[in-house]
Design an enzyme around this catalytic site. Structure first.
Site, PDB file in Angstrom:
ATOM      1  N   HIS A 193       0.989  -1.344   0.133  1.00 63.92           N
ATOM      2  CA  HIS A 193       0.065   0.006  -0.015  1.00 63.92           C
ATOM      3  C   HIS A 193       0.875   1.505  -0.102  1.00 63.92           C
ATOM      4  O   HIS A 193       0.446   2.362  -0.303  1.00 63.92           O
ATOM      5  CB  HIS A 193      -1.078   0.017   1.061  1.00 63.92           C
ATOM      6  N   GLY A 220       0.764  -6.090  -2.150  1.00 66.74           N
ATOM      7  CA  GLY A 220      -0.443  -5.360  -1.785  1.00 66.74           C
ATOM      8  C   GLY A 220      -1.215  -6.335  -0.785  1.00 66.74           C
ATOM      9  O   GLY A 220      -1.605  -6.065   0.500  1.00 66.74           O
ATOM     10  N   PRO A 221      -1.438  -7.705  -1.285  1.00 65.55           N
ATOM     11  CA  PRO A 221      -2.083  -8.891  -0.081  1.00 65.55           C
ATOM     12  C   PRO A 221      -0.760  -8.968   0.997  1.00 65.55           C
ATOM     13  O   PRO A 221       0.136  -9.341   0.528  1.00 65.55           O
ATOM     14  CB  PRO A 221      -2.188  -9.890  -1.214  1.00 65.55           C
ATOM     15  N   LEU A 222      -0.970  -8.512   2.049  1.00 67.58           N
ATOM     16  CA  LEU A 222       0.093  -8.356   3.074  1.00 67.58           C
ATOM     17  C   LEU A 222       0.736  -9.689   3.132  1.00 67.58           C
ATOM     18  O   LEU A 222      -0.121 -10.885   3.581  1.00 67.58           O
ATOM     19  CB  LEU A 222      -0.538  -7.826   4.275  1.00 67.58           C
ATOM     20  N   ILE A 248       0.763   1.427  14.233  1.00 68.93           N
ATOM     21  CA  ILE A 248      -0.644   1.813  13.712  1.00 68.93           C
ATOM     22  C   ILE A 248      -1.153   0.812  12.392  1.00 68.93           C
ATOM     23  O   ILE A 248      -0.217   0.283  11.660  1.00 68.93           O
ATOM     24  CB  ILE A 248      -0.647   3.007  13.113  1.00 68.93           C
ATOM     25  N   HIS A 268      -3.270   6.544   7.400  1.00 65.02           N
ATOM     26  CA  HIS A 268      -3.022   5.262   6.518  1.00 65.02           C
ATOM     27  C   HIS A 268      -3.224   5.126   5.268  1.00 65.02           C
ATOM     28  O   HIS A 268      -2.549   4.978   4.244  1.00 65.02           O
ATOM     29  CB  HIS A 268      -3.637   3.989   7.327  1.00 65.02           C
ATOM     30  N   GLU A 328       2.147 -24.535   3.705  1.00 67.03           N
ATOM     31  CA  GLU A 328       1.777 -24.408   2.134  1.00 67.03           C
ATOM     32  C   GLU A 328       1.697 -22.917   1.691  1.00 67.03           C
ATOM     33  O   GLU A 328       2.320 -22.813   0.320  1.00 67.03           O
ATOM     34  CB  GLU A 328       0.462 -25.244   1.991  1.00 67.03           C
ATOM     35  N   PHE A 353      -5.248 -29.360  -0.262  1.00 69.12           N
ATOM     36  CA  PHE A 353      -4.496 -28.451   0.510  1.00 69.12           C
ATOM     37  C   PHE A 353      -4.251 -27.055  -0.296  1.00 69.12           C
ATOM     38  O   PHE A 353      -3.572 -26.253  -0.054  1.00 69.12           O
ATOM     39  CB  PHE A 353      -3.234 -28.928   1.281  1.00 69.12           C
ATOM     40  N   ASP A 410      -8.383 -41.636   3.940  1.00 72.85           N
ATOM     41  CA  ASP A 410      -8.378 -40.474   4.679  1.00 72.85           C
ATOM     42  C   ASP A 410      -9.565 -39.458   4.963  1.00 72.85           C
ATOM     43  O   ASP A 410      -9.683 -38.743   5.872  1.00 72.85           O
ATOM     44  CB  ASP A 410      -7.102 -39.430   4.073  1.00 72.85           C
ATOM     45  N   HIS A 421      -9.516 -35.036   3.408  1.00 74.85           N
ATOM     46  CA  HIS A 421      -8.336 -35.249   2.132  1.00 74.85           C
ATOM     47  C   HIS A 421      -8.718 -35.544   0.980  1.00 74.85           C
ATOM     48  O   HIS A 421      -8.083 -35.503   0.002  1.00 74.85           O
ATOM     49  CB  HIS A 421      -7.394 -36.235   2.871  1.00 74.85           C
TER      50      HIS A 421
HETATM   51  C1  LIG Z   1      -4.015  -9.832   3.130  1.00 76.49           C
HETATM   52  C2  LIG Z   1      -4.439  -8.575   3.526  1.00 76.49           C
HETATM   53  N1  LIG Z   1      -5.569  -8.323   4.222  1.00 76.49           N
HETATM   54  C3  LIG Z   1      -5.927  -6.816   4.580  1.00 76.49           C
HETATM   55  C4  LIG Z   1      -5.330  -6.073   3.759  1.00 76.49           C
HETATM   56  C5  LIG Z   1      -5.908  -4.466   3.753  1.00 76.49           C
HETATM   57  N2  LIG Z   1      -4.979  -3.799   4.586  1.00 76.49           N
HETATM   58  C6  LIG Z   1      -4.038  -3.001   3.842  1.00 76.49           C
HETATM   59  S1  LIG Z   1      -2.971  -2.080   4.693  1.00 76.49           S
HETATM   60  C7  LIG Z   1      -3.639  -2.528   6.143  1.00 76.49           C
HETATM   61  C8  LIG Z   1      -3.250  -2.269   7.534  1.00 76.49           C
HETATM   62  C9  LIG Z   1      -1.755  -2.351   7.327  1.00 76.49           C
HETATM   63  O1  LIG Z   1      -0.940  -1.912   8.568  1.00 76.49           O
HETATM   64  P1  LIG Z   1       0.440  -1.647   8.509  1.00 76.49           P
HETATM   65  O2  LIG Z   1       1.285  -2.794   7.827  1.00 76.49           O
HETATM   66  O3  LIG Z   1       0.809  -1.453   9.959  1.00 76.49           O
HETATM   67  O4  LIG Z   1       0.701  -0.509   7.583  1.00 76.49           O
HETATM   68  P2  LIG Z   1       0.351   1.204   7.997  1.00 76.49           P
HETATM   69  O5  LIG Z   1      -0.710   1.315   8.281  1.00 76.49           O
HETATM   70  O6  LIG Z   1       1.392   1.120   9.033  1.00 76.49           O
HETATM   71  O7  LIG Z   1       1.023   1.673   6.798  1.00 76.49           O
HETATM   72  C10 LIG Z   1      -4.795  -3.787   5.756  1.00 76.49           C
HETATM   73  C11 LIG Z   1      -5.368  -4.303   6.907  1.00 76.49           C
HETATM   74  C12 LIG Z   1      -4.235  -6.114   2.554  1.00 76.49           C
HETATM   75  N3  LIG Z   1      -3.966  -5.289   1.918  1.00 76.49           N
HETATM   76  N4  LIG Z   1      -4.011  -7.590   2.579  1.00 76.49           N
HETATM   77 MG   LIG Z   2       1.568  -0.008  10.906  1.00 73.92          MG
END
Ligand SMILES: Cc1ncc(C[n+]2csc(CCOP(=O)(O)OP(=O)(O)O)c2C)c(N)n1
Ligand SMILES: [Mg+2]
Length: 641
Positions: A65, A113-115, A182, A255, A390, A416, A448, A452
């Site tokens: 982000h 982007g997906p954290l 935050i 944010h 995985e 899985f 299984d 499974h």
């Molecule tokens: C897998 C996933 N879940 C949720 C989000 C939505 N999301 C984007 S940023 C964020 C918060 C991230 O917090 P942080 O890493 O501390 O970033 P900061 O606010 O400090 O910039 C979320 C929940 C995402 N991008 N990916």
């Molecule tokens: Mg943060």
């Protein structure tokens, strides 16, 4: 003075881009600009004129982000991201999309982007660098850096990947943690109270703490120290999200929403940035970056000279792999056993296979004989023990593939595959050739039980745009699947059985087209049976039994995606529009098949969970026998007329 100005230039390029787009995340770029600045300036080796340079250090912004931060740096380092591109932030067709996207912007190493995905990609990249150093020499022993946020470190995938990285002692992996307490919903104390550095120590990482995220000297010293470590390093750097903004800093308000003109003006004024103009880069800042680039190029030129003197040769593909694999087949076996044969033949033709299993090597049968296992002591190993991880496995394979030299693959039970979905999706989004080998297909798994027995996983994989899914029926189809998967474009999944299947005596001339006529009608088709994998055998038996009753064709659907890519003429030849009586047979969810059966067709599929019991009994219980299918077809023919 110039030091403060360069940092502020990075910050405010990001802030202005986000304001202009009226969308984006200013908090991270404002807080993390100092760490990113010193990392790029003092430590990273790269050459903007050669972004694919094999000797470069890799950088992953796992907290995707914060893309504005990366685009500001790529602009200042002359990667070809212009001020106009920054002004097009988040707009359709721009090279500055909302989150960093691989292959859209020079200098972006992976889509994030997906954290959590980014850090796991970085682990894969660091593994590939270690292997390259072992295979081709120390010139390739580069560093991999990542910036992660609180969110990345909360995600489970990060724990999996970091645990493996610590175990493998990936000492050239250095992760900077933008620790600002935050996230979106507020302060991290509502959800996140473990001591992160202690957790990483327990993973076997080296850890460093930097108290002040604006202390650039301290950050650069910490990175220098990390480079000497014998384990991967996590540097926790305390930052303030939205640094400098009087009304938004240190709160989730910074944010994910633009500061807005008023707050931006106030922020710039408060922090001593006196320039009216937006997207402003002072001349002396431009000169400063030019100087840094020149220094980087000196290193690059030295590297290239050493590389050329070393006469390193990368092996190339040998012709004849598919022929060799087709010739190896013959005996009736489970397709996973055919898979074991195929990957070992492929390994003789295709350089750079590098992958393994999530603790199921003995079941998935994906081990390359004599390839050795990758470890801290044996970084040349071709096989990877991923452990029972995985999700990280799939993201690590993405990192290996993105690194650019190796053909990464992973394997586990098909049921899985769901654990890997987010990373498989990203492989498809990036259009990279990551290969997954999924064994223990369908209710054929047997005892299984339903946990499974994959029912809806083939459907899940087929639903991912760009994922090529192969469900082979015998040795020759397995050969075709492996060859295509490892040599084609984009990601692929191969679904293999644990139960033995007969070897088919059918014409394979068109097997490379994904769907083909496996059994030809006598005169003109009155009924088409479509099937894949283990059910192809059943469909062929049924078609033979129907001789004289209804003129039946069987189409093998080895891969729907490959079939879809064929010409309309070929598709019409295999599935003539005029033949409305169609039955799809697959021991999995019926949903995939509706595109082929039309309004008049029928599915003989598994739209419920199975049960524990011997596999052959389950096929009987759920109606996958010649007798039951013939009964159903008889009723169908009566109803349809
Ligand atoms: C897998 C996933 N879940 C949720 C989000 C939505 N999301 C984007 S940023 C964020 C918060 C991230 O917090 P942080 O890493 O501390 O970033 P900061 O606010 O400090 O910039 C979320 C929940 C995402 N991008 N990916
Ligand atoms: Mg943060």
């Amino acid at each position: 003075m110039i030091e403060k100005m360069t940092t502020q230039t990075i910050r405010y390029l990001a802030v202005d881009a986000i304001d202009k787009a009226k969308s984006g995340h200013p908090g991270l770029p404002m807080g993390a600009a100092p760490m990113a600045k010193v990392l790029f300036r003092d430590h990273m080796n790269f050459n903007p004129e050669d972004p694919a340079w094999k000797g470069r250090d890799r950088f992953v912004l796992s907290a995707g982000h914060g893309s504005g931060l990366l685009y500001a740096l790529l602009h200042l380092y002359d990667y070809g991201v212009s001020i106009d591109d920054l002004k097009q932030f988040r707009q359709v067709g721009s090279i500055t999309p909302g989150h960093p996207e691989f292959a859209q912007t020079p200098g972006v190493e992976t889509t994030t982007g997906p954290l959590g995905q980014g850090l796991a990609n970085a682990v894969g990249m660091a593994m590939a660098s270690k292997k390259m150093a072992a295979d081709f020499g120390e010139l390739f022993d580069n560093y991999t850096y990542a910036i992660v946020g609180d969110g990345d470190l909360m995600e489970g995938i990060t724990a999996e990947a970091s645990s493996l990285a610590g175990h493998l002692k990936l000492n050239k992996l250095i992760v900077l943690y933008d620790s600002n307490n935050i996230t979106i919903d507020g302060r991290t104390d509502i959800t996140f109270s473990e001591n992160v550095l202690d957790r990483y120590k327990a993973y076997g990482w080296n850890t460093i703490f930097v108290e002040d995220g604006n202390d650039e000297e301290a950050i650069t010293r910490a990175i220098a120290e990390a480079k000497k470590a014998e384990a991967p390093t996590l540097i926790e750097i305390k930052t303030i999200i939205g640094y400098g903004s009087p009304n938004k800093s240190d709160s989730s308000a910074a944010h994910g929403a633009p500061l807005g003109a008023e707050e931006t003006a106030l922020t710039k004024k408060t922090t001593g940035w006196d320039f009216e103009e937006t997207f402003y880069v002072p001349e002396e800042v431009r000169d400063e970056f030019k100087k840094i680039i020149e220094k980087k190029k000196d290193y690059y030129n030295k590297w290239i000279a050493e590389y050329e003197a070393a006469g390193i040769v990368f092996p190339s593909i040998k012709e004849g792999a598919l022929e060799a694999m087709m010739a190896a087949s013959g005996e009736a076996k489970a397709t996973r056993n055919h898979g074991a044969t195929m990957i070992n033949i492929l390994n003789e033709y295709l350089p750079g296979l590098f992958g393994g299993s999530a603790d199921l090597a003995g079941s998935n049968l994906t081990t390359i004989k004599d390839g050795g296992f990758f470890s801290a002591e044996n970084p040349a190993g071709q096989n990877i023990h991923f452990g029972i991880r995985e999700h990280a496995m799939a993201a690590i394979v993405n990192g290996i593939v993105l690194h650019g030299t190796y053909r990464g693959f992973d394997s586990t039970f098909l049921s899985f595959a769901d654990y890997m979905k987010p990373s498989l999706r990203l492989a498809a989004l990036m259009h990279i050739p990551a290969v997954s080998i999924f064994t223990h297909d369908s209710i054929g798994v047997g005892e299984d039980g339903p946990t499974h027995q994959p029912i809806e996983q083939a459907l899940m994989l087929r639903s991912i745009p760009g994922m090529r899914v192969y469900r082979p029926a015998d040795a020759k189809e397995t050969a075709q699947a492996y060859y295509d998967a490892f040599t084609g474009e984009g990601p692929a999944s191969i679904l293999l059985t644990r139960q033995k299947l007969p070897e088919l005596e059918i014409d394979r001339a068109e097997a490379g087209k994904g769907g083909y006529i496996a059994f030809k009608e006598e005169e003109a088709p009155e009924l088409i049976l479509l099937a894949s994998g283990s059910e192809l055998h059943l469909a062929l038996e049924v078609a033979k039994a129907l001789r004289g009753r209804v003129d039946t064709r069987v189409v093998s659907m080895l891969s729907m995606e490959v079939f879809e890519a064929q010409s309309p003429e070929y598709k019409e030849e295999v599935l003539p529009g005029s033949v409305r009586r169609r039955i799809a047979i697959e021991a999995g969810s019926s949903i995939s098949w509706y595109r082929y059966i039309g309004l008049d067709g029928q599915c003989i599929c598994m739209d419920r969970f199975g049960t524990s019991g011997p596999g052959d009994e389950l096929f009987k219980l759920y109606g996958f026998t010649q007798e039951k299918i013939l009964e159903k077809i008889e009723r169908y023919l009566e109803d349809e007329g």
